[in-house]
Design an enzyme around this catalytic site. Structure first.
Site, PDB file in Angstrom:
ATOM      1  N   SER A  38       0.831  -1.194   0.000  1.00  0.00           N
ATOM      2  CA  SER A  38       0.000   0.000   0.000  1.00  0.00           C
ATOM      3  C   SER A  38       0.877   1.260   0.000  1.00  0.00           C
ATOM      4  CB  SER A  38      -0.966  -0.049   1.190  1.00  0.00           C
ATOM      5  OG  SER A  38      -1.984   0.905   1.059  1.00  0.00           O
ATOM      6  N   HIS A  63      -8.126  -5.130  -0.054  1.00  0.00           N
ATOM      7  CA  HIS A  63      -7.065  -4.444   0.667  1.00  0.00           C
ATOM      8  C   HIS A  63      -7.390  -4.532   2.167  1.00  0.00           C
ATOM      9  CE1 HIS A  63      -4.061  -1.071  -0.003  1.00  0.00           C
ATOM     10  NE2 HIS A  63      -4.268  -0.967   1.286  1.00  0.00           N
ATOM     11  N   ASP A  93     -10.127  -3.805  -4.942  1.00  0.00           N
ATOM     12  CA  ASP A  93      -9.323  -2.793  -4.253  1.00  0.00           C
ATOM     13  C   ASP A  93      -9.338  -1.521  -5.088  1.00  0.00           C
ATOM     14  OD1 ASP A  93      -7.348  -1.255  -3.033  1.00  0.00           O
ATOM     15  OD2 ASP A  93      -5.807  -2.803  -3.128  1.00  0.00           O
TER      16      ASP A  93
END
Length: 305
Positions: free
Chosen positions: A151, A275, A245
């Site tokens: 991320s 996610h 996501d």
């Protein structure tokens, strides 16, 4: 759209979570760190210790202690540059280090809003330079060092790889786990399709970007690596993506951009996943699978080096 049953169970756990911009930074950090409880079993490493490298706090994982220097990888945790911690990433880094047969170095970089862009990036660059230069104090083979992160940590990993592409020795590989590659836009199709209901929302992602970026130019390649016009000379990449996501399109786009520049890139997209599934191996089995895959890709990069 198909959502993996494991992901559905996780989404039920977090269904009532309020938007991040309605809570304090301290509360958001505590809530994210609470996910460590469902991050999976703790794999034993022969030695785990906290120290500093180039003045930056890190946690070092040594699966098997030996006198000779060993390969290593840097891990940069996610959390939107605002949340996340060494503890949240702990079980993942243990599993990856074991699968890679390498030392793991998890970086506790500074977080926004106390330390907005580029503070966290500067910390990660300082650690990477020290490790690659053999000045980390950890018994590492400088020619066998990879970088990985998820991320926001995937964003920082991609930028570090860009910034250090001319370094000798060079990074052997980059593993980008559902990375943020374009902080200047939330207008992709995946941002629209998965804007709500899949844990990471468009609103929460905008909160992260706003908090991290402050008044900086969001098209700066050091914040948006996809916008760098020169992607030559980068290390080979592995992308671990989740199909459900908001960030999946920019992960695909960055992989395609690397391939267009002749950089080897492998994309593995986990169907029906959300996610941040790689940290959720306690409830999402694919998280454990992804960790083993990341480790195997890192190990293979050392063999090639």
């Amino acid at each position: 759209m198909f959502v993996h049953p494991d992901a559905t169970r996780f989404l039920e756990i977090v269904a009532d979570a309020p938007p991040l911009d309605t809570l304090s930074v301290e509360r958001n950090r505590a809530d994210v760190d609470a996910a460590a409880e469902i991050s999976g079993p703790t794999t034993a490493c022969e030695r785990v210790y906290d120290t500093t490298i180039a003045g930056v706090p890190v946690r070092v994982y040594i699966p098997v202690e030996q006198d000779a220097a060993q390969p290593a990888f840097l891990w940069i945790h996610g959390g939107g540059w605002v949340t996340g911690s060494l503890d949240l990433a702990d079980t993942a880094v243990r599993d990856i280090a074991t699968a890679a047969g390498a030392i793991g170095i998890s970086i506790d970089y500074r977080l926004a809003p106390e330390h907005p862009f580029p503070a966290g990036l500067e910390d990660c660059l300082a650690v990477a330079r020290a490790v690659l230069s053999g000045q980390s104090g950890v018994n590492v083979i400088p020619e066998q060092v990879a970088i990985a992160g998820d991320s926001a940590g995937g964003n920082l990993s991609a930028v570090v790889a860009q910034e250090l592409r001319a370094h000798t020795p060079a990074l052997t590989h980059q593993v980008l786990v559902y990375p943020v590659t374009d902080a200047a836009s939330t207008d992709t199709e995946s941002y629209s399709t998965f804007a709500d209901g899949y844990y990471l929302t468009r609103r929460n992602m905008q909160y992260f970007i706003d908090t991290y970026a402050g008044g900086a130019d969001r098209e700066d390649p050091r914040m948006s690596p996809l916008r760098n016009p020169d992607l030559t000379g980068l290390p080979p990449a592995t992308f671990i993506l989740a199909s459900h996501d908001p960030l999946v399109d920019e992960g695909r786009d960055y992989a395609a951009a690397l391939l267009e520049q002749g950089i080897p890139a492998t994309v593995i997209e986990f169907a029906g996943q959300v996610h941040p599934f790689v940290y959720l191996a306690g409830v999402i089995e694919d998280g454990a699978v992804a960790r083993r895959l990341i480790g195997s890709q890192i190990r293979a990069s050392f063999d090639r080096a």
